[in-house]
Design a protein around this motif. Structure first.
Motif, PDB file in Angstrom:
ATOM      1  N   THR A  23      -4.392   4.441   0.059  1.00 28.16           N
ATOM      2  CA  THR A  23      -5.189   3.409  -0.599  1.00 28.16           C
ATOM      3  C   THR A  23      -5.706   2.419   0.433  1.00 28.16           C
ATOM      4  OG1 THR A  23      -3.727   3.606  -2.504  1.00 28.16           O
ATOM      5  CG2 THR A  23      -5.135   1.662  -2.431  1.00 28.16           C
ATOM      6  N   LYS A  24      -6.937   2.005   0.280  1.00 25.87           N
ATOM      7  CA  LYS A  24      -7.506   0.983   1.161  1.00 25.87           C
ATOM      8  C   LYS A  24      -7.166  -0.390   0.597  1.00 25.87           C
ATOM      9  CE  LYS A  24     -11.319   3.940   2.474  1.00 25.87           C
ATOM     10  NZ  LYS A  24     -12.715   4.240   2.289  1.00 25.87           N
ATOM     11  N   SER A  25      -7.084  -1.376   1.477  1.00 28.03           N
ATOM     12  CA  SER A  25      -6.774  -2.746   1.041  1.00 28.03           C
ATOM     13  C   SER A  25      -7.732  -3.227  -0.036  1.00 28.03           C
ATOM     14  CB  SER A  25      -6.814  -3.701   2.227  1.00 28.03           C
ATOM     15  OG  SER A  25      -5.787  -3.399   3.135  1.00 28.03           O
ATOM     16  N   PRO A  82      -1.205   4.515   4.926  1.00 31.52           N
ATOM     17  CA  PRO A  82      -1.598   4.299   3.523  1.00 31.52           C
ATOM     18  C   PRO A  82      -2.830   5.128   3.165  1.00 31.52           C
ATOM     19  CG  PRO A  82      -1.269   2.205   4.644  1.00 31.52           C
ATOM     20  CD  PRO A  82      -1.230   3.273   5.692  1.00 31.52           C
ATOM     21  N   MET A 130       2.442   1.923  -3.388  1.00 36.47           N
ATOM     22  CA  MET A 130       1.517   2.524  -4.351  1.00 36.47           C
ATOM     23  C   MET A 130       1.267   4.014  -4.052  1.00 36.47           C
ATOM     24  SD  MET A 130       0.625   0.268  -6.608  1.00 36.47           S
ATOM     25  CE  MET A 130      -0.904   0.829  -7.338  1.00 36.47           C
ATOM     26  N   ASP A 131       1.338   4.396  -2.783  1.00 36.48           N
ATOM     27  CA  ASP A 131       0.909   5.735  -2.375  1.00 36.48           C
ATOM     28  C   ASP A 131       2.008   6.788  -2.291  1.00 36.48           C
ATOM     29  OD1 ASP A 131      -1.708   4.875  -2.168  1.00 36.48           O
ATOM     30  OD2 ASP A 131      -1.616   4.555  -0.012  1.00 36.48           O
ATOM     31  N   TYR A 136       0.349  -2.567  -9.121  1.00 34.89           N
ATOM     32  CA  TYR A 136       1.489  -2.611  -8.205  1.00 34.89           C
ATOM     33  C   TYR A 136       2.675  -3.309  -8.869  1.00 34.89           C
ATOM     34  CZ  TYR A 136       4.354  -4.591  -4.458  1.00 34.89           C
ATOM     35  OH  TYR A 136       5.406  -5.000  -3.679  1.00 34.89           O
ATOM     36  N   LEU A 173       0.829  -1.207   0.000  1.00 34.82           N
ATOM     37  CA  LEU A 173       0.000   0.000   0.000  1.00 34.82           C
ATOM     38  C   LEU A 173       0.864   1.257   0.000  1.00 34.82           C
ATOM     39  CD1 LEU A 173      -2.718  -1.123   2.559  1.00 34.82           C
ATOM     40  CD2 LEU A 173      -3.006  -0.862   0.084  1.00 34.82           C
ATOM     41  N   GLN A 182      -9.069  -1.549  -2.303  1.00 31.56           N
ATOM     42  CA  GLN A 182      -8.842  -0.852  -3.571  1.00 31.56           C
ATOM     43  C   GLN A 182      -7.529  -1.259  -4.227  1.00 31.56           C
ATOM     44  OE1 GLN A 182      -8.808   3.041  -1.796  1.00 31.56           O
ATOM     45  NE2 GLN A 182     -10.849   3.525  -2.596  1.00 31.56           N
ATOM     46  N   PHE A 183      -6.743  -2.090  -3.557  1.00 31.66           N
ATOM     47  CA  PHE A 183      -5.407  -2.425  -4.035  1.00 31.66           C
ATOM     48  C   PHE A 183      -5.482  -3.169  -5.366  1.00 31.66           C
ATOM     49  CE2 PHE A 183      -1.528  -5.055  -4.095  1.00 31.66           C
ATOM     50  CZ  PHE A 183      -0.584  -4.064  -3.959  1.00 31.66           C
ATOM     51  N   ASP A 184      -4.743  -2.683  -6.335  1.00 36.91           N
ATOM     52  CA  ASP A 184      -4.697  -3.291  -7.666  1.00 36.91           C
ATOM     53  C   ASP A 184      -3.341  -3.975  -7.824  1.00 36.91           C
ATOM     54  OD1 ASP A 184      -4.543  -3.924 -10.354  1.00 36.91           O
ATOM     55  OD2 ASP A 184      -5.367  -2.004 -11.030  1.00 36.91           O
TER      56      ASP A 184
END
Length: 117
Positions: A76-78, A74, A34-35, A86, A31, A80-82
């Motif tokens: 991004t929420k879990s 983070p 990504m952020d 990633y 996370l 929403q993780f792509d």
């Protein structure tokens, strides 16, 4: 409408638990990667220091990464993780680092240091 009917309707709306569990299995490192660009930079430099067998530098960068893990939240929420996005970003950052430093990837070294993948 009976309670039983209402429960049946609610249950049919709930997502499949196995699919929901798959989305939540991401860890905080993914996370944060990504952020936050600053975390990406430290993470890639750490990975490449491990690859280049620069152990002292890797330990120093690992400490920085741990500090970020303990202090950053983070965005991004879990759910929403792509994972594909990633993976693409991770590969792009590794390739950018290797091009910038003139390093060629050696598959056997990569497997020895990171265990494959």
């Amino acid at each position: 409408m009976s309670i039983k009917s209402r429960l049946n309707r609610i249950e049919k709306r709930l997502p499949d638990e196995s699919k929901a569990a798959e989305k939540v299995t991401v860890d905080i490192e993914g996370l944060l990667f990504m952020d936050y660009e600053e975390f990406r930079k430290v993470y890639i430099e750490w990975a490449m220091a491990c690859y280049m067998e620069q152990h002292e530098k890797a330990d120093e960068l690992n400490a920085k990464a741990e500090h970020f893990i303990k202090t950053l939240e983070p965005i991004t929420k879990s759910s929403q993780f792509d994972y594909e996005a990633y993976q693409e970003l991770l590969v792009r950052k590794i390739v950018d680092w290797m091009e910038e430093h003139g390093v060629e990837l050696e598959d056997d070294r990569w497997e020895r240091v990171f265990g494959g993948d």
